[in-house]
Design an enzyme around this catalytic site. Structure first.
Site, mmCIF file in Angstrom:
data_model
loop_
_atom_site.group_PDB
_atom_site.id
_atom_site.type_symbol
_atom_site.label_atom_id
_atom_site.label_comp_id
_atom_site.label_asym_id
_atom_site.label_seq_id
_atom_site.Cartn_x
_atom_site.Cartn_y
_atom_site.Cartn_z
ATOM 1 N N GLU A 194 -8.343 3.382 13.111
ATOM 2 C CA GLU A 194 -8.130 2.359 14.141
ATOM 3 C C GLU A 194 -7.183 2.871 15.228
ATOM 4 O O GLU A 194 -7.411 2.620 16.414
ATOM 5 C CB GLU A 194 -7.586 1.072 13.512
ATOM 6 C CG GLU A 194 -7.218 -0.013 14.508
ATOM 7 C CD GLU A 194 -8.380 -0.589 15.311
ATOM 8 O OE1 GLU A 194 -8.125 -1.146 16.398
ATOM 9 O OE2 GLU A 194 -9.537 -0.497 14.857
ATOM 10 N N ILE A 209 1.814 4.646 1.705
ATOM 11 C CA ILE A 209 1.049 5.586 2.528
ATOM 12 C C ILE A 209 0.226 4.760 3.512
ATOM 13 O O ILE A 209 -0.232 3.661 3.194
ATOM 14 C CB ILE A 209 0.138 6.517 1.698
ATOM 15 C CG1 ILE A 209 -0.874 5.747 0.863
ATOM 16 C CG2 ILE A 209 0.968 7.446 0.824
ATOM 17 C CD1 ILE A 209 -1.941 6.620 0.231
ATOM 18 N N HIS A 232 0.844 -1.215 0.000
ATOM 19 C CA HIS A 232 0.000 0.000 0.000
ATOM 20 C C HIS A 232 0.869 1.251 0.000
ATOM 21 O O HIS A 232 0.860 1.988 0.983
ATOM 22 C CB HIS A 232 -0.916 -0.011 1.222
ATOM 23 C CG HIS A 232 -2.075 0.929 1.116
ATOM 24 N ND1 HIS A 232 -2.060 2.193 1.643
ATOM 25 C CD2 HIS A 232 -3.290 0.782 0.550
ATOM 26 C CE1 HIS A 232 -3.226 2.789 1.422
ATOM 27 N NE2 HIS A 232 -3.997 1.937 0.764
ATOM 28 N N GLY A 239 -6.000 4.722 5.435
ATOM 29 C CA GLY A 239 -6.880 5.539 6.265
ATOM 30 C C GLY A 239 -7.577 4.743 7.350
ATOM 31 O O GLY A 239 -7.753 5.222 8.472
ATOM 32 N N VAL A 240 -7.958 3.511 7.037
ATOM 33 C CA VAL A 240 -8.639 2.689 8.025
ATOM 34 C C VAL A 240 -7.735 2.436 9.232
ATOM 35 O O VAL A 240 -8.207 2.350 10.372
ATOM 36 C CB VAL A 240 -9.151 1.370 7.391
ATOM 37 C CG1 VAL A 240 -8.008 0.466 6.984
ATOM 38 C CG2 VAL A 240 -10.117 0.673 8.312
#
Length: 145
Positions: free
Chosen positions: A61, A53, A47, A56-57
């Site tokens: 979290e 990067i 990723h 976002g998840v």
């Protein structure tokens, strides 16, 4: 300041899924968690391989883990086993990319609590610049297995 060992005494996350390295400050209704984003993170290889990067998840979290620490401390629970489960996530926004080498500051504030249900708003910063934010609700499972 609370280090990883101190965090593990309160929340159940372990290994690669413990996404906070320290708690810089905490109160009954707010706190600041820190994540030092490293180039050997499990997500870097995919990723994205040439320009990693932080997903976002995982940022959300990390905010939630900071919030879980605060909620459990305010409940007086420090067993490292009590689980917090998302019930809602809303108003999630991503403003800037988070890359290896960044230090993610996770500012969370309690908006509401009722029995075992907690609603927080979190803002993640890198170098004082907002990178993401979310409002989320979680229920704390205090039933012992």
């Amino acid at each position: 300041m609370v280090d990883r060992k101190g965090i593990e005494k309160v929340i159940p996350h372990r290994g690669n899924m413990l996404l906070i390295d320290e708690i810089r400050e905490y109160h009954d209704t707010s706190g600041v968690g820190i994540r030092h984003v490293r180039p050997d993170e499990f997500w870097c290889a995919g990723h994205f391989p040439d320009s990693p990067i932080m997903p976002g998840v995982l940022q959300v979290e990390a905010m939630a883990q900071t919030a879980c620490f605060i909620a459990l401390k305010s409940m007086g629970v420090e067993d490292g086993k009590t689980l917090g489960y998302f019930t809602t996530m809303e108003k999630i926004k991503f403003h800037h990319m988070v890359k290896p080498g960044d230090t993610l500051e996770l500012h969370v504030e309690l908006l509401m609590s009722k029995m075992r249900l907690y609603k927080f708003h979190g803002v993640a910063l890198v170098g004082g610049k907002k990178v993401s934010e979310a409002t989320f609700t979680a229920i704390m499972d205090t039933n012992k297995q």
